[in-house]
Write a protein that holds these residues in place. Structure first.
Motif, short mmCIF file in Angstrom:
data_model
loop_
_atom_site.label_atom_id
_atom_site.label_comp_id
_atom_site.label_asym_id
_atom_site.label_seq_id
_atom_site.Cartn_x
_atom_site.Cartn_y
_atom_site.Cartn_z
N VAL A 97 0.86 -1.19 0.00
CA VAL A 97 0.00 0.00 0.00
C VAL A 97 0.89 1.24 0.00
O VAL A 97 1.83 1.33 0.79
N LEU A 98 0.62 2.16 -0.91
CA LEU A 98 1.46 3.35 -1.07
C LEU A 98 0.92 4.49 -0.20
O LEU A 98 -0.29 4.62 -0.03
N PRO A 99 1.81 5.33 0.32
CA PRO A 99 1.36 6.42 1.19
C PRO A 99 0.80 7.60 0.42
O PRO A 99 1.42 8.08 -0.53
N LEU A 100 -0.37 8.04 0.83
CA LEU A 100 -0.95 9.31 0.32
C LEU A 100 -0.43 10.43 1.21
O LEU A 100 -0.42 10.30 2.43
N SER A 101 -0.01 11.51 0.60
CA SER A 101 0.50 12.62 1.40
C SER A 101 -0.54 13.74 1.51
O SER A 101 -1.59 13.68 0.92
N LEU B 34 -0.75 10.72 -5.71
CA LEU B 34 -0.48 10.53 -4.28
C LEU B 34 -0.39 11.86 -3.54
O LEU B 34 -0.75 11.94 -2.36
N VAL B 65 -4.11 3.69 -2.43
CA VAL B 65 -3.44 3.21 -3.64
C VAL B 65 -2.56 2.02 -3.24
O VAL B 65 -1.78 2.11 -2.29
N ALA B 66 -2.68 0.92 -3.97
CA ALA B 66 -1.84 -0.25 -3.71
C ALA B 66 -1.19 -0.69 -5.01
O ALA B 66 -1.77 -0.57 -6.10
N LEU B 67 0.04 -1.20 -4.88
CA LEU B 67 0.79 -1.73 -6.01
C LEU B 67 0.69 -3.24 -6.00
O LEU B 67 0.66 -3.85 -4.92
#
Lengths: 101, 101
Positions: A97-101, B34, B65-67
């Motif tokens: 899971v990628l970080p949202l800023s 992001l 968001v996930a990769l």
């Protein structure tokens, strides 16, 4: 650009709606999927067809297939046996899971 | 083969789990998504970035968001304002259901 003969195939769990994986189909893979009811794809890396679960047993029973508005993406609703991801995770999107800023 | 710099981005409604559309992102589109929290993509046909809803008002508020496991597909969970599809349908997959035999 994507190979014009390949469509992206989004695979979604027909039960709870989780997105399980994305794979690729040409017309033959789509035909096999529609006629056998098993998720069947084209491997871009191996250059061959593969039936999901053929070796792992993690078969996909296909319940519905829809084509998108511009005809280059498919959405499959499936009953997934076992893990959809080759890593053993339930979906291919569980690990990062990628970080949202 | 897909352009190696582009990732497929599956967009899913964060509320009810419906798959809304598929679009494409390079690293810059992902970075913009992001950091702004708005679904931002690369148009392969126009060769430019686009922010979903910029002209239509049908903005996507990105919640997660996930990769995927092999790093070439993204899954976005969004709150979608209005229709996700440019045809006016709620999703890009509403119009063309294929027959299973």
């Amino acid at each position: 650009m994507a190979d014009p003969e390949l469509k992206a195939a989004i695979v979604q769990d027909a039960g709870d709606g989780r997105v399980l994986m994305l794979a690729w189909m040409d017309d033959e893979a789509l035909h096999r999927t529609l006629t056998t009811g098993r998720g069947t794809y084209w491997s871009r890396s191996r250059g061959s067809y593969w039936v999901k679960g053929e070796t792992s047993g993690h078969v996909q029973h296909v319940k519905a297939v829809a084509l998108d508005c511009d005809g280059d993406t498919l959405l499959l609703q499936v009953d997934q046996e076992g893990a959809a991801c080759h890593t053993g995770d339930r979906t291919c999107f569980d690990a990062d899971v990628l970080p949202l800023s």
